[in-house]
Design a protein around this motif. Structure first.
Motif, short mmCIF file in Angstrom:
data_model
loop_
_atom_site.label_atom_id
_atom_site.label_comp_id
_atom_site.label_asym_id
_atom_site.label_seq_id
_atom_site.Cartn_x
_atom_site.Cartn_y
_atom_site.Cartn_z
N ARG A 76 26.47 38.56 45.95
CA ARG A 76 25.41 38.16 46.27
C ARG A 76 25.40 39.39 47.50
N TYR A 77 27.12 39.36 47.08
CA TYR A 77 27.94 40.19 48.91
C TYR A 77 28.29 41.19 48.31
N PRO A 78 27.75 42.23 48.96
CA PRO A 78 27.72 43.59 48.78
C PRO A 78 29.76 43.93 48.92
N VAL A 79 29.98 45.10 47.75
CA VAL A 79 31.83 45.42 48.24
C VAL A 79 32.00 45.52 49.45
N LYS A 80 33.25 45.30 50.08
CA LYS A 80 33.46 45.57 51.19
C LYS A 80 34.57 46.70 50.71
N ASP A 81 34.22 48.35 50.96
CA ASP A 81 35.61 48.90 50.14
C ASP A 81 36.84 49.39 51.63
N GLY A 82 37.92 49.78 50.60
CA GLY A 82 38.96 49.68 51.43
C GLY A 82 40.20 49.55 51.58
N GLU A 83 40.20 48.91 52.57
CA GLU A 83 41.74 47.72 52.66
C GLU A 83 41.47 46.61 52.42
N TRP A 85 39.07 45.40 49.90
CA TRP A 85 38.56 45.91 48.20
C TRP A 85 40.07 45.80 47.33
N ALA A 86 40.47 47.07 48.49
CA ALA A 86 42.68 46.83 48.09
C ALA A 86 43.08 45.67 47.89
N ARG A 87 42.89 44.98 49.24
CA ARG A 87 43.93 43.22 49.81
C ARG A 87 43.37 42.37 48.35
N PHE A 88 41.87 42.32 47.68
CA PHE A 88 40.82 41.18 46.78
C PHE A 88 42.14 42.13 45.66
N ALA A 89 41.23 43.24 45.10
CA ALA A 89 41.41 43.52 43.69
C ALA A 89 43.29 43.36 43.59
N GLU A 90 44.32 43.98 43.98
CA GLU A 90 45.67 43.09 44.30
C GLU A 90 45.62 41.52 43.20
N HIS A 91 45.00 40.89 43.05
CA HIS A 91 45.17 39.83 43.16
C HIS A 91 44.77 39.48 41.56
N PHE A 92 44.69 40.25 40.93
CA PHE A 92 43.83 40.78 39.49
C PHE A 92 44.75 41.29 38.70
N GLU A 93 45.19 40.73 37.80
CA GLU A 93 46.15 41.62 36.15
C GLU A 93 44.99 41.08 35.19
N TYR A 94 45.47 41.85 34.56
CA TYR A 94 45.06 42.11 33.07
C TYR A 94 45.70 42.14 31.67
N LYS A 95 45.90 41.00 30.73
CA LYS A 95 46.76 40.76 30.06
C LYS A 95 45.76 40.73 28.58
N SER A 96 46.23 41.59 27.56
CA SER A 96 45.55 42.19 26.19
C SER A 96 46.86 40.99 25.36
N LEU A 97 45.41 39.43 24.46
CA LEU A 97 46.35 38.50 24.24
C LEU A 97 45.30 38.57 22.35
N ASP A 98 46.17 38.41 21.68
CA ASP A 98 46.23 37.59 20.22
C ASP A 98 45.82 36.29 20.58
N ILE A 99 44.96 35.60 20.62
CA ILE A 99 44.56 34.29 20.85
C ILE A 99 45.39 33.24 20.08
N HIS A 100 45.74 34.07 18.94
CA HIS A 100 46.25 33.28 17.99
C HIS A 100 47.97 33.46 18.01
N ASN A 101 48.44 34.37 18.26
CA ASN A 101 50.11 34.84 18.24
C ASN A 101 50.22 33.63 19.45
N VAL A 102 51.20 32.65 19.67
CA VAL A 102 51.97 31.78 20.04
C VAL A 102 52.90 32.92 21.51
N ASP A 103 53.49 34.02 20.64
CA ASP A 103 54.00 34.71 21.32
C ASP A 103 53.80 35.42 22.14
N GLY A 104 53.16 35.55 22.05
CA GLY A 104 51.85 36.43 23.59
C GLY A 104 51.87 35.13 24.43
#
Length: 515
Positions: A76-83, A85-104
Motif C-alpha cells: 500500500r506504500y509506493p517504493v521509495k527508490d534510491g538510498e 530502498w537500498a538501506r531497506f533491501a540490505e536487511h534481506f538475505e536469501y538461503k537456499s535450503l533443503d528443509i530435510h537436511n540438518v546440515d543446511g
C-alpha cells in the motif's frame, strides 16, 4: 522515519525474521509488502533482518529484485527508490535450503549470527513457515537439531492454516510442534483476525454504552455472517478438492468471526483472557449429534456452470485438477446456536461459498422487530433494525433504523447511516499481515488462535464432516454467479427470516446517509 507522524508507533524489538517458503505466493503477495509497510511507518527500526529460505537457488540480487517487484505490485506504500530502498533491501538475505537436511540448518545458523552481529540483533528469532502443514513438524525439529534455537533471545514460530485436516491430524501436528516449541511460542495465524474491522468488533461492542445492554437474546433476533467469493478454485484445485468449503473457511474464518461477535467481555485486557472468552463460545456451540440434525441445520452446495457479467463460468467439476465426479462442497450454510445465558435461542446463520455474485465479508446483527399491533406498527410495516459490520473489501459499519420519509405525510422508510472507513480521504488501512507480524514480534498473541481454540473448532466441524462422509451424494447444486442453493434460503425462511443483502447489493427502498 515513519511516513505518517500521526500514527501510534510501537517499534518491534530487534528480530531476525525467517520466511520459509520465500519464493512462494504468500511471501510475494503479503509478507514482503507487510514488512515494507512496517518499515515505512517506523514500526521496524534498523535492527532487523529478513532471511528468505526456500529450496530453489537464488542470488542475493535475484532475491532483492523479486522483493522489489513484490512491494511495487502489492504494497500500500509506493517504493521509495534510491538510498532508502537500498538501506531497506540490505536487511534481506536469501538461503537456499533443503528443509530435510540438518546440515543446511547449521549453515543457516552461521549466516544468521553474521546478520545479528551486523545489525545488533540480540538473538530474537521469528520463524514464519509459509509451507504445507505436513512440513511444520519436521522443520521445527530440524531448527532444533541445527542449533537455530540456541541464541540468547526469544524464539517464536508462526504458522499458516490449515492447522490439520480434522481433530486427530491437528492433535498429531500439535504434538510434533510441542516437542520443540512451547504453546506460548506458537503463533497460529488466521489472517481474518488481523483485519481492521474484525478487531473493531470488540470496540463497537465494548466501547459504546448503547450496544452492550442490547447485545443479548432479549433484543437480537439473529446474527448473519457472510463470507462470499466470486472466484472459483483457481490454481488450488488439488488442495480444495481435498478440503472443501467447510474445512477451508468454516473451521477458521467463519467460527472466528462468530466468537468475536458472541464472546463475553474479558475481565482484563490481556491476550489470554480474550482468548479464554473465545474458547467459551466454541464450547457453547450446540453440537449436531446425529446425521439428521446435520441435515436439518447445514446446507451443502457445489456450483455448476453459470454466468456472471456476461461471461460463461465453468462448473466445479469442469475446473482444473478436480475429479469430474467430485462431491466436494464449494458452499455451505449453517444455523448455529450458542447455548449460554446471553445467546440462548438466537440463531447464528453463517454462509460461505465460491462463484457467488459479490466478494464480501459481512456481519449483520438483526434486532427484534417492534410490536406490529400497537401505535405505528398498526398502520406501517416496520423493518427490523440492523447493525452491519463490513469487513471486506469495503471496511465500515452502518446502522439501519426506521424514519419518516422527508416530504411525505407519514410514510416510514428504512434509513441507513453509514460510516465507510475505506472511503475516508487520507486513510491507508493496514493490511492484516502487518498487524499480525508486528504482534508476533512483540509476543502479543491476542489475534492468534490458541491450541484449545483450534481443538474446539475442529471438534464441532468434524461432526458435520462425518455426517457428510456417510452420505456423499447428498449435495445441492447452484449456478455459478448465484447466491447458492435454494435450501440456504429455506434455512432462514423456516424461522421467519431472510438473508440480508450484502455489500454492493443495497436495497432500493432504503435511504442511505453516507459519511
Amino acid at each position: 522515519m515513519a511516513d505518517n507522524q500521526n500514527l501510534e508507533v510501537l517499534q518491534a524489538p530487534g528480530t531476525v525474521f525467517f520466511i520459509f517458503g520465500a519464493t512462494g505466493d504468500l511471501a510475494h503477495r503479503k509478507l514482503y509488502p507487510a514488512i515494507y509497510s512496517l518499515y515505512r511507518e517506523g514500526k521496524l527500526a534498523e535492527d532487523f533482518a529478513v532471511i528468505g529460505v526456500a529450496r530453489r537457488p537464488r542470488t542475493p540480487e535475484e532475491f532483492r529484485s523479486d522483493l522489489y517487484d513484490s512491494i511495487q505490485e502489492f504494497c500500500r506504500y509506493p517504493v521509495k527508490d534510491g538510498e532508502e530502498w537500498a538501506r531497506f533491501a540490505e536487511h534481506f538475505e536469501y538461503k537456499s535450503l533443503d528443509i530435510h537436511n540438518v546440515d543446511g540448518y547449521r549453515e543457516l545458523r552461521e549466516h544468521t549470527e553474521a546478520m545479528e552481529a551486523k545489525y545488533g540483533i540480540p538473538g530474537n528469532r521469528l520463524f514464519y513457515l509459509a509451507l504445507a502443514p505436513e512440513l511444520f513438524g519436521s522443520v521445527s525439529l530440524n531448527l532444533q537439531k541445527g542449533g537455530m534455537l540456541e541464541s540468547g533471545g526469544w524464539h517464536r514460530l508462526v504458522i499458516e492454516k490449515p492447522f490439520g485436516y480434522d481433530l486427530p491430524s491437528a492433535e498429531k501436528l500439535n504434538e510434533e510442534l510441542n516437542q520443540v516449541f512451547k504453546e506460548e511460542e506458537i503463533f497460529r495465524i488466521d489472517h481474518y483476525l488481523g483485519k481492521e474491522m474484525v478487531q473493531n468488533i470488540e470496540v463497537i461492542r465494548f466501547a459504546n454504552a448503547f450496544f452492550e445492554p442490547l447485545w443479548n437474546n432479549k433484543h437480537i433476533a439473529n446474527v448473519q455472517i457472510t463470507l462470499s467469493e466470486t472466484v472459483g478454485v483457481e490454481e488450488r484445485g488439488g488442495y480444495y478438492d481435498h478440503a472443501g468449503a467447510l474445512r477451508d473457511m468454516g473451521q477458521n474464518h467463519m467460527l472466528q468471526l462468530l466468537t468475536m461477535i458472541a464472546m463475553e467481555p474479558p475481565s482484563r485486557l490481556l491476550a489470554e483472557d480474550i482468548r479464554d472468552e473465545k474458547v467459551k463460545v466454541l464450547r457453547s456451540l450446540r453440537p449436531y449429534p446425529t446425521e439428521a440434525e446435520v441435515k436439518a441445520h447445514v446446507v451443502r452446495g457445489q456450483y455448476t456452470e453459470g454466468e456472471a457479467g456476461g461471461k460463461v463460468l465453468p462448473g466445479y467439476r469442469q475446473e482444473d485438477k478436480i475429479d469430474p465426479n467430485s462431491n466436494t462442497e464449494t458452499y455451505f450454510a449453517a444455523k448455529l446456536y450458542v447455548d449460554n445465558f446471553r445467546w440462548a435461542g438466537v440463531p447464528f446463520y453463517i454462509r460461505t461459498g465460491k462463484r457467488l455474485p459479490v466478494k464480501t465479508t459481512e456481519v449483520v446483527v438483526e434486532f427484534k422487530s417492534m410490536p406490529n399491533n400497537v401505535y405505528l406498527g398498526q398502520k406501517h410495516t416496520l423493518a427490523p433494525n440492523l447493525l452491519v459490520i463490513r469487513v471486506n473489501p469495503m471496511e465500515g459499519i452502518y446502522i439501519k433504523i426506521n424514519a419518516k420519509n422527508p416530504g411525505t405525510e407519514s410514510e416510514i422508510k428504512p434509513l441507513a447511516m453509514e460510516f465507510c472507513q475505506s472511503c475516508q480521504v487520507g486513510i491507508n488501512s493496514p493490511e492484516a499481515y502487518e498487524r499480525l507480524i508486528h504482534d508476533a514480534a512483540h509476543g502479543d498473541s491476542t489475534y492468534f488462535t490458541r491450541w484449545d481454540e483450534v481443538a474446539a473448532a475442529w471438534s464441532f466441524i468434524d461432526r458435520i464432516a462425518e455426517a457428510w462422509a456417510k452420505a456423499p451424494g447428498e449435495i445441492s447444486h447452484y449456478p455459478a454467479g448465484s447466491w447458492g442453493p435454494k435450501e440456504a434460503e429455506e434455512l432462514l425462511a423456516q424461522d421467519g427470516f431472510k438473508w440480508w443483502p450484502v455489500n454492493g447489493q443495497e436495497e432500493d427502498n432504503v435511504i442511505w446517509i453516507k459519511g
